[in-house]
Design an enzyme around this catalytic site. Sequence first.
Site, short mmCIF file in Angstrom:
data_model
loop_
_atom_site.label_atom_id
_atom_site.label_comp_id
_atom_site.label_asym_id
_atom_site.label_seq_id
_atom_site.Cartn_x
_atom_site.Cartn_y
_atom_site.Cartn_z
N GLU A 171 0.44 -1.59 -0.50
CA GLU A 171 0.56 -0.24 0.06
C GLU A 171 0.66 0.89 0.25
O GLU A 171 0.97 2.31 -0.21
CB GLU A 171 -0.75 -0.25 0.90
CG GLU A 171 -0.37 -0.30 2.42
CD GLU A 171 -0.63 1.24 3.32
OE1 GLU A 171 -1.80 0.77 3.75
OE2 GLU A 171 0.08 1.98 3.52
N CYS A 225 -3.56 -4.67 3.67
CA CYS A 225 -1.81 -5.18 4.22
C CYS A 225 -2.29 -7.18 3.35
O CYS A 225 -0.98 -7.76 3.72
CB CYS A 225 -2.40 -5.63 5.70
SG CYS A 225 -1.62 -4.00 6.49
N HIS A 244 -2.34 -12.18 10.67
CA HIS A 244 -2.05 -11.11 10.59
C HIS A 244 -2.26 -9.78 11.80
O HIS A 244 -2.63 -10.31 12.36
CB HIS A 244 -3.04 -10.29 9.26
CG HIS A 244 -2.48 -8.78 9.42
ND1 HIS A 244 -1.31 -7.87 8.78
CD2 HIS A 244 -4.00 -7.75 9.67
CE1 HIS A 244 -1.23 -7.53 8.94
NE2 HIS A 244 -3.21 -7.12 9.30
#
Lengths: 345, 132
Positions: free
Chosen positions: A80, A112, A235
């Site tokens: 990103e 992400c 994550h």
Amino acid sequence: MAGIIGYGAYIPKYRVSAEEIAAVQEANANAIKRGLGLTEKSVPGKDEDTITIATHAARDALARAGINKKDIGAIYVGSESHPYAVKPSSAIVAEAIGIGNDYTAVDTEFACKAGSATIQINAGLVDSKMVKYGVSIGADTSQAEPGNALEYSAAAGGAAFIIGSNKESLAIIDKTVSFTSDTPDFWRRSMQAYPSHAGRFTGEPAYFKHVIGATKLLLEKTKTKIEDYTYVVFHMPNGKFPRAVAKIFKVTEEQLVPGLVVEKIGNTYSGSSLLGLAAVLDIAKPGDKILMTSYGSGSGSDSFALTVTEKITEAQGKARTTQDYIDRKEYLSYAKYLKHMETIH
Amino acid sequence: MFRDSSIIRWRAYKDRYMLEGYECSSCGKKYFESKGMCPCGSIEFNEIEFSGVGKIVSFTQIHSGPEAFSEQGKYCVAIIDLAEGARITAQIVDCKFEDLAIGTNVEAVFRKFYKSGEKGAIHYGTKFVPKF
Ligand SMILES: [Zn+2]
């Protein structure tokens, strides 16, 4: 399915501590550290960006794969924080690792999970025999507005994976599934320097719904149970969220902690779950099973079930480990940190 | 000389990005830059890829560099002998000047060189860091 035949991690050398940021934000550092479950974060060097981080990780992945570079037919960089709005990071990385010109490339973006999605793309290309090898990279130098809560966690780092055939793999992808919906938890509009987020909304209907959703789906479709996995990686936007998901699935400390790299480096966005995967591959043994679930705001999760093969042992020693990069560090003052992030010149 | 052209830089990608060089096909001596003729008399060269590992031969610190490098503040530059034998001049980063010495082991990394202003291209290439 296809699998991972080489992997590499990279984390820049610089760190800024939660104390240093809290002093400027006039916040209680101990409360922040407890609340977020992290003590410091990585910061890029003044001459580092997503492209240089991706290149570094890709070179380590190549060292482990030990293949003819010219056999790589695809390269994808998920981020990103691509340095250019228009001009592909992937082609610059491909040139820097020297794979020739006979390859397809594109940059991806899904907050992400932009990197983990490219592992699925490359696995498809390899299994359909469209390419022999594909490179999947997730890397970021994530930005946070000074004074924002994200400033404690938004970090820099990345990991690269070379995807190839099942029989060449050091870790075979047994199955991968995704869980996706349109959710407004975190975004950055075009031309804006910093992202915006929906505060508490980033938890329950966003991160938790998708990470839990994808992981449940994977367990169902593979007919496996969480205790079948040696290592589990979720994550890591902070240290707290993955631990909360681990509790729901009854993941043990032994399964979770080896991949929980967030505490000392922060959230490396597209690099986060991939660095967790690289960290467990560094210590994995043949036969180990790994479950990894990424998360990208907006929102979606990609979940993977992997089985480590005997090829892991030789590959592990051919490049630096994730821990080597975590241990190499130099702390910056808050002012120097802003200079590294180009917030001040 | 410092020339700010995306095209001139693009022509140098091969050796600046990858640390590629030339090996005399007769005596095997290696060069970073292309040579017309090797001291051994040969004019035949093979392209090679350096490992990126080397040692510092000499080094200095630039306090006030070209304007394009101003974001970096002061920075270190060194002459490096690559393990394969060729010699190269490059920036040394992720270190303090005080940490460097003649003989310091270094390794190649891919980094940003500079940006051509606010709107221009970003230029990348090879720098070195002390081996860790
Ligand atoms: Zn010669």
